[in-house]
Write a protein that holds these residues in place. Structure first.
Motif, PDB file in Angstrom:
ATOM      1  N   ASP A 138      49.381  31.914  41.492  1.00 16.05           N
ATOM      2  CA  ASP A 138      48.344  32.589  40.708  1.00 16.05           C
ATOM      3  C   ASP A 138      47.531  31.576  39.907  1.00 16.05           C
ATOM      4  OD1 ASP A 138      46.981  34.911  39.564  1.00 16.05           O
ATOM      5  OD2 ASP A 138      48.063  34.394  37.720  1.00 16.05           O
ATOM      6  N   LEU A 139      48.203  30.620  39.282  1.00 24.02           N
ATOM      7  CA  LEU A 139      47.493  29.582  38.528  1.00 24.02           C
ATOM      8  C   LEU A 139      46.624  28.733  39.445  1.00 24.02           C
ATOM      9  CD1 LEU A 139      50.332  28.430  36.103  1.00 24.02           C
ATOM     10  CD2 LEU A 139      48.272  29.737  35.513  1.00 24.02           C
ATOM     11  N   ALA A 140      47.134  28.418  40.631  1.00 24.28           N
ATOM     12  CA  ALA A 140      46.352  27.630  41.591  1.00 24.28           C
ATOM     13  C   ALA A 140      45.101  28.392  42.023  1.00 24.28           C
ATOM     14  CB  ALA A 140      47.209  27.282  42.803  1.00 24.28           C
ATOM     15  N   THR A 141      45.242  29.678  42.247  1.00 22.00           N
ATOM     16  CA  THR A 141      44.095  30.497  42.655  1.00 22.00           C
ATOM     17  C   THR A 141      43.065  30.584  41.536  1.00 22.00           C
ATOM     18  OG1 THR A 141      45.459  31.763  44.184  1.00 22.00           O
ATOM     19  CG2 THR A 141      43.390  32.785  43.469  1.00 22.00           C
ATOM     20  N   ARG A 142      43.525  30.776  40.303  1.00 19.28           N
ATOM     21  CA  ARG A 142      42.580  30.862  39.181  1.00 19.28           C
ATOM     22  C   ARG A 142      41.843  29.544  38.960  1.00 19.28           C
ATOM     23  NH1 ARG A 142      45.198  33.357  34.123  1.00 19.28           N
ATOM     24  NH2 ARG A 142      47.152  32.615  34.970  1.00 19.28           N
ATOM     25  N   ALA A 143      42.534  28.415  39.086  1.00 21.64           N
ATOM     26  CA  ALA A 143      41.859  27.115  38.946  1.00 21.64           C
ATOM     27  C   ALA A 143      40.858  26.918  40.085  1.00 21.64           C
ATOM     28  CB  ALA A 143      42.882  25.985  38.920  1.00 21.64           C
ATOM     29  N   ALA A 144      41.217  27.351  41.285  1.00 21.69           N
ATOM     30  CA  ALA A 144      40.309  27.240  42.424  1.00 21.69           C
ATOM     31  C   ALA A 144      39.064  28.104  42.220  1.00 21.69           C
ATOM     32  CB  ALA A 144      41.035  27.658  43.706  1.00 21.69           C
ATOM     33  N   GLN A 145      39.252  29.299  41.674  1.00 18.79           N
ATOM     34  CA  GLN A 145      38.104  30.163  41.389  1.00 18.79           C
ATOM     35  C   GLN A 145      37.202  29.529  40.338  1.00 18.79           C
ATOM     36  OE1 GLN A 145      40.430  33.631  40.440  1.00 18.79           O
ATOM     37  NE2 GLN A 145      40.072  34.563  42.447  1.00 18.79           N
ATOM     38  N   CYS A 154      35.937  32.992  50.935  1.00 21.37           N
ATOM     39  CA  CYS A 154      37.150  32.477  51.541  1.00 21.37           C
ATOM     40  C   CYS A 154      38.260  32.544  50.508  1.00 21.37           C
ATOM     41  CB  CYS A 154      36.956  31.035  52.005  1.00 21.37           C
ATOM     42  SG  CYS A 154      36.719  29.876  50.632  1.00 21.37           S
ATOM     43  N   ALA A 155      39.439  32.166  50.941  1.00 23.23           N
ATOM     44  CA  ALA A 155      40.532  32.045  49.995  1.00 23.23           C
ATOM     45  C   ALA A 155      40.225  30.843  49.108  1.00 23.23           C
ATOM     46  CB  ALA A 155      41.844  31.846  50.740  1.00 23.23           C
ATOM     47  N   PRO A 156      40.226  31.010  47.795  1.00 26.32           N
ATOM     48  CA  PRO A 156      39.848  29.912  46.901  1.00 26.32           C
ATOM     49  C   PRO A 156      40.657  28.632  47.105  1.00 26.32           C
ATOM     50  CG  PRO A 156      39.904  31.967  45.689  1.00 26.32           C
ATOM     51  CD  PRO A 156      40.462  32.253  47.051  1.00 26.32           C
ATOM     52  N   ARG A 157      41.926  28.754  47.428  1.00 20.71           N
ATOM     53  CA  ARG A 157      42.736  27.552  47.611  1.00 20.71           C
ATOM     54  C   ARG A 157      42.311  26.789  48.870  1.00 20.71           C
ATOM     55  NH1 ARG A 157      48.746  29.502  46.759  1.00 20.71           N
ATOM     56  NH2 ARG A 157      49.176  27.353  47.411  1.00 20.71           N
TER      57      ARG A 157
END
Length: 154
Positions: free
Chosen positions: A118-125, A137-140
């Protein structure tokens, strides 16, 4: 290359132009009033977008990456040293998102249950917002693509 003609309400011209630019590689829209003057005619020269390159695998993206421990240190120092945490520094957000993605990947491989993904996805967003990207796409995956390109040029 092809030409698109749209007749719409003058209040919708910006929205229509943006939608076409998101779907195609376009030149700026040319705008003219209709004969009755009540609507707008938009003419757009467009072309299909090139096929995107395949997303790099995590192994491909992070081949040149320093160790996770080293990146944790760099991220912590950078956040502490300057105004980099305000979202204006792309390198900080790219490296932070990549670091969190790598941690999440290692947790997924170990079947560990925590909020790293979840943290990785939020940083990617956050990186995608900073880049102003309209990539769907998938943010990661986006982080892996951007990190691979960044690392290649370092």
């Amino acid at each position: 290359m092809f030409e698109i003609r749209v007749i719409c309400d003058p209040a919708d011209t910006d929205r229509v132009s943006h939608a076409l630019a998101a779907a195609f590689d376009t030149d700026p829209a040319r705008q003219y009033p209709t004969r009755d003057g009540k609507r707008a005619r938009l003419y757009v020269t467009a072309d299909h977008r090139p096929e995107p390159e395949p997303w790099p695998t995590p192994e491909q993206a992070y081949t040149l990456a320093p160790s996770i421990v080293s990146e944790i240190g760099w991220t912590a120092r950078t956040a502490a040293d300057g105004p980099f945490y305000d979202g204006l520094n792309r390198e900080f957000w790219l490296r932070k998102a990549a670091l969190l993605d790598r941690i999440a990947l290692s947790d997924e491989a170990d079947s560990a249950a925590n909020d790293a993904a979840d943290l990785a996805t939020r940083a990617a967003q956050r990186l995608m917002e900073l880049d102003g990207t309209a990539v769907i796409c998938a943010p990661r995956y986006y982080v892996r693509q951007q990190y691979a390109a960044w690392a290649k040029n370092q």
